[in-house]
Design a protein around this motif. Structure first.
Motif, PDB file in Angstrom:
ATOM      1  N   ALA A  40       6.417  10.705  13.143  1.00 34.91           N
ATOM      2  CA  ALA A  40       5.683  10.388  14.359  1.00 34.91           C
ATOM      3  C   ALA A  40       4.928   9.061  14.235  1.00 34.91           C
ATOM      4  CB  ALA A  40       4.702  11.507  14.694  1.00 34.91           C
ATOM      5  N   LEU A  41       4.733   8.582  13.004  1.00 38.24           N
ATOM      6  CA  LEU A  41       4.033   7.311  12.809  1.00 38.24           C
ATOM      7  C   LEU A  41       4.934   6.145  13.212  1.00 38.24           C
ATOM      8  CD1 LEU A  41       2.402   7.869   9.316  1.00 38.24           C
ATOM      9  CD2 LEU A  41       1.257   7.836  11.519  1.00 38.24           C
ATOM     10  N   PRO A  42       4.327   5.043  13.673  1.00 38.72           N
ATOM     11  CA  PRO A  42       5.129   3.853  13.967  1.00 38.72           C
ATOM     12  C   PRO A  42       5.755   3.295  12.680  1.00 38.72           C
ATOM     13  CG  PRO A  42       2.893   3.632  14.841  1.00 38.72           C
ATOM     14  CD  PRO A  42       2.931   4.881  14.030  1.00 38.72           C
ATOM     15  N   PRO A  43       6.920   2.649  12.785  1.00 32.04           N
ATOM     16  CA  PRO A  43       7.593   2.135  11.588  1.00 32.04           C
ATOM     17  C   PRO A  43       6.737   1.177  10.772  1.00 32.04           C
ATOM     18  CG  PRO A  43       9.064   2.040  13.463  1.00 32.04           C
ATOM     19  CD  PRO A  43       7.726   2.449  13.983  1.00 32.04           C
ATOM     20  N   ARG A  44       5.942   0.352  11.432  1.00 31.95           N
ATOM     21  CA  ARG A  44       5.114  -0.605  10.687  1.00 31.95           C
ATOM     22  C   ARG A  44       4.090   0.128   9.818  1.00 31.95           C
ATOM     23  NH1 ARG A  44       1.986  -5.957  12.729  1.00 31.95           N
ATOM     24  NH2 ARG A  44       0.743  -6.207  10.859  1.00 31.95           N
ATOM     25  N   ARG A  45       3.460   1.155  10.382  1.00 30.83           N
ATOM     26  CA  ARG A  45       2.460   1.904   9.616  1.00 30.83           C
ATOM     27  C   ARG A  45       3.114   2.656   8.457  1.00 30.83           C
ATOM     28  NH1 ARG A  45      -2.192   4.845  12.588  1.00 30.83           N
ATOM     29  NH2 ARG A  45      -2.573   2.675  13.018  1.00 30.83           N
ATOM     30  N   ARG A  46       4.333   3.165   8.680  1.00 31.37           N
ATOM     31  CA  ARG A  46       5.043   3.849   7.595  1.00 31.37           C
ATOM     32  C   ARG A  46       5.332   2.886   6.448  1.00 31.37           C
ATOM     33  NH1 ARG A  46       9.787   7.060  10.543  1.00 31.37           N
ATOM     34  NH2 ARG A  46       9.667   5.245  11.849  1.00 31.37           N
ATOM     35  N   ARG A  47       5.768   1.644   6.779  1.00 32.68           N
ATOM     36  CA  ARG A  47       6.038   0.652   5.731  1.00 32.68           C
ATOM     37  C   ARG A  47       4.768   0.303   4.973  1.00 32.68           C
ATOM     38  NH1 ARG A  47       9.458  -1.705   9.743  1.00 32.68           N
ATOM     39  NH2 ARG A  47       7.793  -3.151  10.270  1.00 32.68           N
ATOM     40  N   LEU A  48       3.654   0.135   5.696  1.00 30.04           N
ATOM     41  CA  LEU A  48       2.389  -0.192   5.036  1.00 30.04           C
ATOM     42  C   LEU A  48       1.930   0.950   4.120  1.00 30.04           C
ATOM     43  CD1 LEU A  48       0.416  -1.922   7.922  1.00 30.04           C
ATOM     44  CD2 LEU A  48       1.261  -2.976   5.829  1.00 30.04           C
ATOM     45  N   LEU A  49       2.036   2.172   4.590  1.00 33.32           N
ATOM     46  CA  LEU A  49       1.639   3.308   3.760  1.00 33.32           C
ATOM     47  C   LEU A  49       2.538   3.439   2.540  1.00 33.32           C
ATOM     48  CD1 LEU A  49       0.790   6.024   6.421  1.00 33.32           C
ATOM     49  CD2 LEU A  49      -0.770   4.968   4.805  1.00 33.32           C
ATOM     50  N   LEU A  50       3.825   3.230   2.728  1.00 33.23           N
ATOM     51  CA  LEU A  50       4.749   3.319   1.603  1.00 33.23           C
ATOM     52  C   LEU A  50       4.467   2.221   0.580  1.00 33.23           C
ATOM     53  CD1 LEU A  50       7.097   4.936   0.529  1.00 33.23           C
ATOM     54  CD2 LEU A  50       8.631   3.380   1.707  1.00 33.23           C
TER      55      LEU A  50
END
Length: 84
Positions: A40-50
């Protein structure tokens, strides 16, 4: 009630009562999984968290690696060389 034993089934007749629990408050309902929250998270936030998780794991692993032991200094000579 002692609190031991199986969970009682949900009774639909109890929903008509004004103080009846919300259907999501019932034990055994299907709550969102962590994968659903992740997608459900936006792709940009997922990349930053990863990237943050990978960085934190790399930093933790370098701190936990054993450091090479330094050689012990040579013991001093117990007495000077004889003069004769």
């Amino acid at each position: 009630m002692t609190g031991t034993g199986p969970v009682e089934p949900h009774e639909p007749a109890a929903d008509s009562h004004p103080r009846a629990p919300h259907p999501t408050d019932i034990v055994g309902t299907d709550s969102p999984r962590s994968y659903d929250c992740w997608t459900a998270l936006p792709p940009r936030r997922r990349r930053l968290l990863l990237a943050g998780l990978v960085t934190a794991a790399a930093a933790a692993s370098t701190l936990l690696l054993p450091r090479p032991e330094r050689p012990a200094p040579a013991p001093p000579d117990p007495c000077p060389a004889p003069s004769t």
